[in-house]
Design a protein around this motif. Sequence first.
Motif, PDB file in Angstrom:
ATOM      1  N   VAL A 189       0.858  -1.188   0.000  1.00 48.19           N
ATOM      2  CA  VAL A 189       0.000   0.000   0.000  1.00 48.19           C
ATOM      3  C   VAL A 189       0.895   1.238   0.000  1.00 48.19           C
ATOM      4  O   VAL A 189       2.020   1.217   0.479  1.00 48.19           O
ATOM      5  N   ASN A 190       0.356   2.301  -0.569  1.00 39.51           N
ATOM      6  CA  ASN A 190       1.054   3.578  -0.700  1.00 39.51           C
ATOM      7  C   ASN A 190       2.325   3.464  -1.545  1.00 39.51           C
ATOM      8  O   ASN A 190       3.316   4.148  -1.311  1.00 39.51           O
ATOM      9  N   VAL A 191       2.257   2.574  -2.518  1.00 33.27           N
ATOM     10  CA  VAL A 191       3.288   2.448  -3.557  1.00 33.27           C
ATOM     11  C   VAL A 191       2.572   2.213  -4.882  1.00 33.27           C
ATOM     12  O   VAL A 191       1.502   1.605  -4.913  1.00 33.27           O
ATOM     13  N   GLY A 192       3.136   2.712  -5.947  1.00 29.65           N
ATOM     14  CA  GLY A 192       2.600   2.443  -7.279  1.00 29.65           C
ATOM     15  C   GLY A 192       1.135   2.797  -7.478  1.00 29.65           C
ATOM     16  O   GLY A 192       0.404   2.065  -8.128  1.00 29.65           O
ATOM     17  N   GLY A 193       0.690   3.900  -6.911  1.00 26.45           N
ATOM     18  CA  GLY A 193      -0.691   4.334  -7.117  1.00 26.45           C
ATOM     19  C   GLY A 193      -1.708   3.612  -6.243  1.00 26.45           C
ATOM     20  O   GLY A 193      -2.908   3.801  -6.407  1.00 26.45           O
ATOM     21  N   ARG A 194      -1.249   2.782  -5.332  1.00 24.74           N
ATOM     22  CA  ARG A 194      -2.145   2.030  -4.438  1.00 24.74           C
ATOM     23  C   ARG A 194      -2.244   2.787  -3.103  1.00 24.74           C
ATOM     24  O   ARG A 194      -1.766   2.319  -2.088  1.00 24.74           O
ATOM     25  N   SER A 195      -2.881   3.938  -3.165  1.00 23.50           N
ATOM     26  CA  SER A 195      -2.925   4.843  -2.025  1.00 23.50           C
ATOM     27  C   SER A 195      -3.930   4.393  -0.974  1.00 23.50           C
ATOM     28  O   SER A 195      -5.069   4.027  -1.288  1.00 23.50           O
ATOM     29  N   ARG A 221     -11.033   0.143  -1.003  1.00 25.76           N
ATOM     30  CA  ARG A 221     -10.063   0.754  -1.912  1.00 25.76           C
ATOM     31  C   ARG A 221     -10.313   0.460  -3.384  1.00 25.76           C
ATOM     32  O   ARG A 221      -9.871   1.207  -4.246  1.00 25.76           O
ATOM     33  N   GLY A 222     -10.908  -0.678  -3.697  1.00 30.10           N
ATOM     34  CA  GLY A 222     -11.095  -1.039  -5.101  1.00 30.10           C
ATOM     35  C   GLY A 222      -9.887  -1.755  -5.690  1.00 30.10           C
ATOM     36  O   GLY A 222      -9.810  -1.950  -6.901  1.00 30.10           O
ATOM     37  N   PHE A 223      -8.942  -2.128  -4.865  1.00 28.69           N
ATOM     38  CA  PHE A 223      -7.811  -2.957  -5.287  1.00 28.69           C
ATOM     39  C   PHE A 223      -7.500  -3.946  -4.170  1.00 28.69           C
ATOM     40  O   PHE A 223      -7.898  -3.751  -3.023  1.00 28.69           O
ATOM     41  N   THR A 224      -6.834  -5.028  -4.535  1.00 27.12           N
ATOM     42  CA  THR A 224      -6.519  -6.067  -3.564  1.00 27.12           C
ATOM     43  C   THR A 224      -5.534  -5.552  -2.522  1.00 27.12           C
ATOM     44  O   THR A 224      -4.519  -4.961  -2.869  1.00 27.12           O
ATOM     45  N   VAL A 225      -5.865  -5.782  -1.267  1.00 30.52           N
ATOM     46  CA  VAL A 225      -4.977  -5.441  -0.159  1.00 30.52           C
ATOM     47  C   VAL A 225      -4.730  -6.735   0.616  1.00 30.52           C
ATOM     48  O   VAL A 225      -5.623  -7.221   1.311  1.00 30.52           O
ATOM     49  N   GLU A 226      -3.535  -7.300   0.454  1.00 38.44           N
ATOM     50  CA  GLU A 226      -3.204  -8.517   1.185  1.00 38.44           C
ATOM     51  C   GLU A 226      -2.699  -8.145   2.572  1.00 38.44           C
ATOM     52  O   GLU A 226      -2.008  -7.132   2.744  1.00 38.44           O
ATOM     53  N   VAL A 227      -3.050  -8.981   3.550  1.00 45.27           N
ATOM     54  CA  VAL A 227      -2.738  -8.715   4.948  1.00 45.27           C
ATOM     55  C   VAL A 227      -1.980  -9.901   5.531  1.00 45.27           C
ATOM     56  O   VAL A 227      -2.351 -11.050   5.320  1.00 45.27           O
ATOM     57  N   VAL A 228      -0.928  -9.591   6.262  1.00 47.60           N
ATOM     58  CA  VAL A 228      -0.194 -10.584   7.037  1.00 47.60           C
ATOM     59  C   VAL A 228      -0.351 -10.187   8.496  1.00 47.60           C
ATOM     60  O   VAL A 228       0.046  -9.092   8.889  1.00 47.60           O
ATOM     61  N   ARG A 244      -6.057 -16.400  12.940  1.00 42.00           N
ATOM     62  CA  ARG A 244      -5.266 -15.524  12.064  1.00 42.00           C
ATOM     63  C   ARG A 244      -5.849 -15.527  10.650  1.00 42.00           C
ATOM     64  O   ARG A 244      -6.023 -14.482  10.034  1.00 42.00           O
ATOM     65  N   ALA A 245      -6.138 -16.704  10.137  1.00 41.28           N
ATOM     66  CA  ALA A 245      -6.646 -16.812   8.762  1.00 41.28           C
ATOM     67  C   ALA A 245      -7.960 -16.065   8.595  1.00 41.28           C
ATOM     68  O   ALA A 245      -8.169 -15.369   7.588  1.00 41.28           O
ATOM     69  N   LYS A 246      -8.872 -16.198   9.565  1.00 48.18           N
ATOM     70  CA  LYS A 246     -10.158 -15.491   9.477  1.00 48.18           C
ATOM     71  C   LYS A 246      -9.956 -13.988   9.552  1.00 48.18           C
ATOM     72  O   LYS A 246     -10.586 -13.227   8.812  1.00 48.18           O
ATOM     73  N   LEU A 247      -9.076 -13.545  10.444  1.00 38.66           N
ATOM     74  CA  LEU A 247      -8.806 -12.114  10.565  1.00 38.66           C
ATOM     75  C   LEU A 247      -8.222 -11.580   9.251  1.00 38.66           C
ATOM     76  O   LEU A 247      -8.682 -10.555   8.740  1.00 38.66           O
ATOM     77  N   GLU A 248      -7.222 -12.259   8.727  1.00 40.70           N
ATOM     78  CA  GLU A 248      -6.611 -11.804   7.472  1.00 40.70           C
ATOM     79  C   GLU A 248      -7.644 -11.735   6.358  1.00 40.70           C
ATOM     80  O   GLU A 248      -7.715 -10.732   5.619  1.00 40.70           O
ATOM     81  N   SER A 249      -8.458 -12.763   6.242  1.00 39.69           N
ATOM     82  CA  SER A 249      -9.482 -12.804   5.198  1.00 39.69           C
ATOM     83  C   SER A 249     -10.489 -11.676   5.349  1.00 39.69           C
ATOM     84  O   SER A 249     -10.844 -10.996   4.374  1.00 39.69           O
ATOM     85  N   GLU A 250     -10.957 -11.455   6.577  1.00 39.18           N
ATOM     86  CA  GLU A 250     -11.930 -10.391   6.807  1.00 39.18           C
ATOM     87  C   GLU A 250     -11.327  -9.008   6.521  1.00 39.18           C
ATOM     88  O   GLU A 250     -11.962  -8.159   5.898  1.00 39.18           O
ATOM     89  N   LEU A 251     -10.095  -8.789   6.980  1.00 36.87           N
ATOM     90  CA  LEU A 251      -9.448  -7.502   6.713  1.00 36.87           C
ATOM     91  C   LEU A 251      -9.221  -7.302   5.219  1.00 36.87           C
ATOM     92  O   LEU A 251      -9.446  -6.203   4.690  1.00 36.87           O
ATOM     93  N   GLU A 252      -8.783  -8.342   4.529  1.00 41.95           N
ATOM     94  CA  GLU A 252      -8.550  -8.228   3.078  1.00 41.95           C
ATOM     95  C   GLU A 252      -9.834  -7.861   2.337  1.00 41.95           C
ATOM     96  O   GLU A 252      -9.823  -6.992   1.462  1.00 41.95           O
ATOM     97  N   ARG A 253     -10.944  -8.510   2.703  1.00 46.37           N
ATOM     98  CA  ARG A 253     -12.223  -8.204   2.063  1.00 46.37           C
ATOM     99  C   ARG A 253     -12.629  -6.764   2.341  1.00 46.37           C
ATOM    100  O   ARG A 253     -12.955  -6.001   1.437  1.00 46.37           O
ATOM    101  N   LEU A 254     -12.574  -6.358   3.615  1.00 49.17           N
ATOM    102  CA  LEU A 254     -12.971  -5.014   4.015  1.00 49.17           C
ATOM    103  C   LEU A 254     -12.126  -3.948   3.312  1.00 49.17           C
ATOM    104  O   LEU A 254     -12.653  -2.993   2.733  1.00 49.17           O
TER     105      LEU A 254
END
Length: 178
Positions: free
Chosen positions: A11-17, A68-75, A53-63
């Motif tokens: 995030v905040n690189v390459g137009g992914r603000s 944002r309108g682009f994929t945001v992967e979460v670790v 962890r998996a459920k949290l990551e999945s929920e945060l990624e969806r939200l």
Amino acid sequence: MPTWIALLRAVNVGGRSYPMAQLRAVLTEAGYGDVETHIQTGNVRLTSPLRSRAKLESELERLLSDDRGFTVEVVALTPAELAEIAADADELSEADPPSGGHYVSVLKTAPTDAGRRTIETDPPEGERVHVRGRAVHLLYDKPYHEARRSNAAVEKALGTSTNRNATVVRALAAKWGA
């Protein structure tokens, strides 16, 4: 309620603000508690009733992707895991100080033995790679942009990860670690 450290990838690189104030607002509105961010690279501390962890990551990624309108992967990490990664960074840097920098790629899932061997074996001159749990420590005696074992190489061998300078990892651990 469990506390989590969520590291957002790219995030905040390459137009992914994703301005951190907007990120905090989205997470707070979605019901997460104690939301804090650190610098502009997608480092978030929050509380959630989710214990998986998996459920949290999945929920945060969806939200976040919906917002944002682009994929945001979460670790996601626990504060104890974050503290352990920072301690490993200290140990590795003290044992063999890198003159060009120390970066840490935090993996979404535990590495396989085969992937670990691929990334650690025969690194290019001036590069050292150490896998510790879900963290891959990249120690360089050259500038990061010249390194061949970068986060892209880590992801090719081990899967989704997000990369931070060891200085940032240490700062996060000091602020949010166990």
